[in-house]
Design an enzyme around this catalytic site. Structure first.
Site, mmCIF file in Angstrom:
data_model
loop_
_atom_site.group_PDB
_atom_site.id
_atom_site.type_symbol
_atom_site.label_atom_id
_atom_site.label_comp_id
_atom_site.label_asym_id
_atom_site.label_seq_id
_atom_site.Cartn_x
_atom_site.Cartn_y
_atom_site.Cartn_z
ATOM 1 N N TYR A 176 9.439 25.772 -7.519
ATOM 2 C CA TYR A 176 9.223 26.984 -7.589
ATOM 3 C C TYR A 176 8.074 27.589 -8.098
ATOM 4 O O TYR A 176 7.492 28.343 -7.896
ATOM 5 C CB TYR A 176 10.467 27.612 -7.900
ATOM 6 C CG TYR A 176 10.740 29.119 -7.239
ATOM 7 C CD1 TYR A 176 10.789 29.284 -5.846
ATOM 8 C CD2 TYR A 176 10.814 30.213 -8.191
ATOM 9 C CE1 TYR A 176 10.819 30.559 -5.367
ATOM 10 C CE2 TYR A 176 11.056 31.445 -7.540
ATOM 11 C CZ TYR A 176 11.059 31.616 -6.103
ATOM 12 O OH TYR A 176 11.219 32.834 -5.657
ATOM 13 N N LYS A 183 8.862 36.236 -9.973
ATOM 14 C CA LYS A 183 10.180 36.733 -9.810
ATOM 15 C C LYS A 183 10.827 37.346 -11.124
ATOM 16 O O LYS A 183 11.444 38.369 -10.963
ATOM 17 C CB LYS A 183 11.095 35.957 -9.037
ATOM 18 C CG LYS A 183 10.711 35.486 -7.598
ATOM 19 C CD LYS A 183 10.735 36.789 -6.614
ATOM 20 C CE LYS A 183 10.577 36.601 -5.077
ATOM 21 N NZ LYS A 183 10.707 37.696 -4.328
#
Length: 275
Positions: A176, A183
């Site tokens: 990720y 995020k």
């Protein structure tokens, strides 16, 4: 494709006014960003918001995206379809001018856009380029602040601002990478915006879905492994689908969530609770 086999209310393949499931949001008007195709989380949200009675405006990033979004906007009866590339100066202002002219107010915004250049997303965080990092933050995080700033004067009677996060903001998720940093910043922005806008009765949330097979997710390396791990580890050994996410978004937009703000709401079939 999203796994709808275990969903009690899967999103209809063809949406029409007969799919309405209530008037909980009748009279509410909102903007939804990020619809790319019928598998998009943003489309699941828009379709469920319409099903509960809300009017929605959708956006598209460019002419190519419009060819996919326009039929979906027509399918759910979206009131407005507007061009918006957050990297293009003036486009966001034009969207809000049109909403002000057409509606005079805004009750909710759903922000479901994120991006990082492939080279930076697939590489180690420590090797991320300055330009790649800046662009990831610009599109994935700062655009939410811009939307909040533009929406604030149109929410004189209160409203709700929602964005989409992921568990990679809380814990390290393999592959990720830089998007996890974006995020995490986005979730922090939700908390700060909630504090700043609370006196105006504007509630702010991050919704954190489990992994889904969307076009945006396809850019993550080894995403199939992430999907397989989610199915294996979640309590029900299943994925969520975009209809389930849309129902939660409808709840947050509605009055039932009036006592909540600044929270990250997990819609991942319990995955985030598992070691």
């Amino acid at each position: 494709m999203p796994d709808t086999a275990h969903s009690p209310d899967p999103l209809p393949i063809v949406w029409n006014p007969d799919d309405r499931i209530g008037d909980m949001l009748k009279g509410r008007r909102g903007l939804v960003l990020g619809v790319a195709n019928e598998n998009s989380i943003a489309f699941g949200c828009a379709a469920k918001l319409r099903a509960f009675g809300a009017e929605v405006a959708l956006t598209y990033a460019d002419d190519r995206t419009r060819s996919f979004v326009a039929p979906l906007a027509e399918r759910i009866g979206a009131s407005l379809l507007l061009p918006l590339n957050v990297e293009q100066p003036g486009e966001l202002d034009a969207v809000f001018e049109r909403i002000k002219r057409e509606w005079g107010r805004l009750d909710f915004v759903v922000h479901s856009i994120a991006f990082a250049p492939k080279a930076d997303l697939h590489g180690r965080v420590i090797d991320c380029s300055a330009d790649g990092f800046a662009r990831a933050m610009r599109i994935s995080v700062y655009s939410f602040l811009e939307l909040a700033r533009a929406a604030e004067p149109l929410m004189a009677a209160g409203g709700a601002l929602l964005t989409m996060s992921y568990y990679g903001a809380d814990k390290v998720v393999n592959h990720y990478n830089v998007m996890g940093l974006a995020k995490a910043s986005l979730q922090a922005a939700v908390r700060y915006l909630a504090a700043e806008l609370g006196e105006k009765n504007i509630r702010v949330y991050a919704v954190s879905p489990g992994p889904l097979q969307t076009r945006a997710a396809s850019g993550i390396a080894h995403f199939d492994e992430l999907i397989e791990a989610a199915v294996n580890r979640s309590p029900g050994h299943r994925l969520v689908d975009i209809a389930e996410i849309g129902r939660v978004v409808a709840f947050l937009v509605g009055g039932g969530a009036s006592g909540m703000t600044g929270d990250t709401i997990y819609v991942d079939a319990g995955l985030h609770n598992m070691a």
